[in-house]
Structures are given as C-alpha cells and as structure tokens.
Design a protein around this motif. Structure first.
Motif, PDB file in Angstrom:
ATOM      1  N   ARG A  56      86.566 112.016  -0.809  1.00  0.00           N
ATOM      2  CA  ARG A  56      86.444 110.895  -1.746  1.00  0.00           C
ATOM      3  C   ARG A  56      87.344 109.787  -1.222  1.00  0.00           C
ATOM      4  N   MET A  57      86.827 108.581  -1.103  1.00  0.00           N
ATOM      5  CA  MET A  57      87.588 107.456  -0.570  1.00  0.00           C
ATOM      6  C   MET A  57      87.708 106.377  -1.635  1.00  0.00           C
ATOM      7  N   ALA A  58      88.928 105.828  -1.764  1.00  0.00           N
ATOM      8  CA  ALA A  58      89.170 104.785  -2.764  1.00  0.00           C
ATOM      9  C   ALA A  58      90.176 103.787  -2.215  1.00  0.00           C
ATOM     10  N   PHE A  59      90.119 102.573  -2.718  1.00  0.00           N
ATOM     11  CA  PHE A  59      91.068 101.545  -2.315  1.00  0.00           C
ATOM     12  C   PHE A  59      92.323 101.563  -3.188  1.00  0.00           C
ATOM     13  N   ALA A  60      92.418 102.563  -4.072  1.00  0.00           N
ATOM     14  CA  ALA A  60      93.611 102.807  -4.879  1.00  0.00           C
ATOM     15  C   ALA A  60      93.926 104.295  -4.777  1.00  0.00           C
ATOM     16  N   ARG A  61      95.159 104.664  -5.028  1.00  0.00           N
ATOM     17  CA  ARG A  61      95.528 106.072  -4.886  1.00  0.00           C
ATOM     18  C   ARG A  61      95.015 106.933  -6.043  1.00  0.00           C
ATOM     19  N   ASP A  62      94.501 106.327  -7.061  1.00  0.00           N
ATOM     20  CA  ASP A  62      93.986 107.029  -8.229  1.00  0.00           C
ATOM     21  C   ASP A  62      92.735 107.839  -7.855  1.00  0.00           C
ATOM     22  N   ALA A  63      92.793 109.148  -8.008  1.00  0.00           N
ATOM     23  CA  ALA A  63      91.692 110.027  -7.614  1.00  0.00           C
ATOM     24  C   ALA A  63      90.451 109.854  -8.485  1.00  0.00           C
ATOM     25  N   ARG A  64      90.566 109.191  -9.639  1.00  0.00           N
ATOM     26  CA  ARG A  64      89.414 109.014 -10.524  1.00  0.00           C
ATOM     27  C   ARG A  64      88.514 107.872 -10.065  1.00  0.00           C
ATOM     28  N   THR A  65      88.964 107.090  -9.093  1.00  0.00           N
ATOM     29  CA  THR A  65      88.167 105.973  -8.594  1.00  0.00           C
ATOM     30  C   THR A  65      87.604 106.333  -7.221  1.00  0.00           C
ATOM     31  N   GLY A  66      86.815 105.472  -6.682  1.00  0.00           N
ATOM     32  CA  GLY A  66      86.329 105.655  -5.319  1.00  0.00           C
ATOM     33  C   GLY A  66      84.915 106.195  -5.248  1.00  0.00           C
ATOM     34  N   ARG A  67      84.539 106.557  -4.011  1.00  0.00           N
ATOM     35  CA  ARG A  67      83.186 107.027  -3.737  1.00  0.00           C
ATOM     36  C   ARG A  67      83.238 108.332  -2.972  1.00  0.00           C
ATOM     37  N   SER A  68      82.299 109.212  -3.268  1.00  0.00           N
ATOM     38  CA  SER A  68      82.162 110.442  -2.490  1.00  0.00           C
ATOM     39  C   SER A  68      81.532 110.098  -1.152  1.00  0.00           C
ATOM     40  N   CYS A  69      82.023 110.757  -0.104  1.00  0.00           N
ATOM     41  CA  CYS A  69      81.559 110.465   1.255  1.00  0.00           C
ATOM     42  C   CYS A  69      81.327 111.759   2.020  1.00  0.00           C
ATOM     43  N   GLN A  70      80.326 111.747   2.867  1.00  0.00           N
ATOM     44  CA  GLN A  70      80.089 112.842   3.796  1.00  0.00           C
ATOM     45  C   GLN A  70      80.607 112.396   5.155  1.00  0.00           C
ATOM     46  N   VAL A  71      81.443 113.220   5.772  1.00  0.00           N
ATOM     47  CA  VAL A  71      81.965 112.894   7.098  1.00  0.00           C
ATOM     48  C   VAL A  71      80.863 113.188   8.106  1.00  0.00           C
ATOM     49  N   ILE A  72      80.444 112.164   8.852  1.00  0.00           N
ATOM     50  CA  ILE A  72      79.336 112.269   9.800  1.00  0.00           C
ATOM     51  C   ILE A  72      79.831 112.574  11.204  1.00  0.00           C
ATOM     52  N   TRP A  73      80.922 111.927  11.599  1.00  0.00           N
ATOM     53  CA  TRP A  73      81.492 112.170  12.928  1.00  0.00           C
ATOM     54  C   TRP A  73      83.001 112.042  12.884  1.00  0.00           C
ATOM     55  N   ARG A  74      83.666 112.665  13.864  1.00  0.00           N
ATOM     56  CA  ARG A  74      85.132 112.636  14.009  1.00  0.00           C
ATOM     57  C   ARG A  74      85.455 112.467  15.486  1.00  0.00           C
ATOM     58  N   ARG A  75      86.331 111.533  15.814  1.00  0.00           N
ATOM     59  CA  ARG A  75      86.801 111.316  17.195  1.00  0.00           C
ATOM     60  C   ARG A  75      88.263 110.917  17.154  1.00  0.00           C
ATOM     61  N   GLY A  76      89.142 111.812  17.580  1.00  0.00           N
ATOM     62  CA  GLY A  76      90.574 111.511  17.556  1.00  0.00           C
ATOM     63  C   GLY A  76      91.035 111.241  16.136  1.00  0.00           C
ATOM     64  N   ARG A  77      91.582 110.053  15.919  1.00  0.00           N
ATOM     65  CA  ARG A  77      92.052 109.663  14.585  1.00  0.00           C
ATOM     66  C   ARG A  77      90.988 108.924  13.777  1.00  0.00           C
ATOM     67  N   SER A  78      89.811 108.696  14.345  1.00  0.00           N
ATOM     68  CA  SER A  78      88.734 107.962  13.671  1.00  0.00           C
ATOM     69  C   SER A  78      87.680 108.906  13.120  1.00  0.00           C
ATOM     70  N   ALA A  79      87.012 108.459  12.066  1.00  0.00           N
ATOM     71  CA  ALA A  79      85.891 109.211  11.494  1.00  0.00           C
ATOM     72  C   ALA A  79      84.884 108.234  10.902  1.00  0.00           C
ATOM     73  N   GLY A  80      83.634 108.647  10.904  1.00  0.00           N
ATOM     74  CA  GLY A  80      82.580 107.885  10.257  1.00  0.00           C
ATOM     75  C   GLY A  80      82.114 108.622   9.020  1.00  0.00           C
ATOM     76  N   VAL A  81      81.966 107.899   7.921  1.00  0.00           N
ATOM     77  CA  VAL A  81      81.542 108.511   6.673  1.00  0.00           C
ATOM     78  C   VAL A  81      80.291 107.810   6.138  1.00  0.00           C
ATOM     79  N   ARG A  82      79.458 108.591   5.453  1.00  0.00           N
ATOM     80  CA  ARG A  82      78.271 108.050   4.766  1.00  0.00           C
ATOM     81  C   ARG A  82      78.501 108.242   3.285  1.00  0.00           C
ATOM     82  N   PHE A  83      78.277 107.192   2.502  1.00  0.00           N
ATOM     83  CA  PHE A  83      78.439 107.278   1.052  1.00  0.00           C
ATOM     84  C   PHE A  83      77.335 108.144   0.453  1.00  0.00           C
ATOM     85  N   ILE A  84      77.734 109.045  -0.468  1.00  0.00           N
ATOM     86  CA  ILE A  84      76.743 109.922  -1.116  1.00  0.00           C
ATOM     87  C   ILE A  84      76.824 109.746  -2.621  1.00  0.00           C
TER      88      ILE A  84
END
Length: 84
Positions: A56-84
């Motif tokens: 779950r990704m949010a622009f605030a630390r509050d866990a009740r906000t944000g969007r669920s995401c599926q991690v599509i790829w991972r490379r080093g410290r980077s990752a790509g996510v798709r909103f679900i």
C-alpha cells in the motif's frame, strides 16, 4: 496485426511517500520518481527485492490512506508498481 499496448503517460514526480506492508504495519519510506494513472516507479532506501507482491503506497504515513499496489518489477533499490 494487433495494436501495440499503449502505456499510460508518466509524470515525473520525485515526491516522498510511505509504503505499508502486512495490513498497515512496517511503514517504510520511499521516493515516487514518476507516476501515471496505472502505476508508479518508486525508489527505496534499501534493496527493493524484499518487497512483497502487494503493498500500500501513500503520500502520508497514515496507513488508512493510499492505494493498493502490485509490485511488477524490482531492480536494486527501484521497483515498479501497478495500482490495483
């Protein structure tokens, strides 16, 4: 010939965000490098290979906000996510 899939337009962002794991626990800082209507590219403080398949990704630390995401790829410290 089938039409090629058109990728959603990405917007450069460089904005701090938080990801939460395990139903709201273990909030971790990340940087959203770019974002579109369908997903985002994030940069972690540490290795992104440890991310589970769904976060779950949010622009605030509050866990009740944000969007669920599926991690599509991972490379080093980077990752790509798709909103679900």
């Amino acid at each position: 010939m089938p039409q090629p899939k058109k990728r959603a337009a990405r917007k450069l962002l460089s904005r701090h965000a938080w990801i939460t794991l395990d139903g709201g626990f273990a909030a971790r800082h990340c940087l959203v490098e770019d974002i579109s209507d369908t997903g985002a590219k994030i940069m972690m403080d540490d290795d992104a290979s440890q991310l589970p398949g769904v976060i779950r990704m949010a622009f605030a630390r509050d866990a009740r906000t944000g969007r669920s995401c599926q991690v599509i790829w991972r490379r080093g410290r980077s990752a790509g996510v798709r909103f679900i």
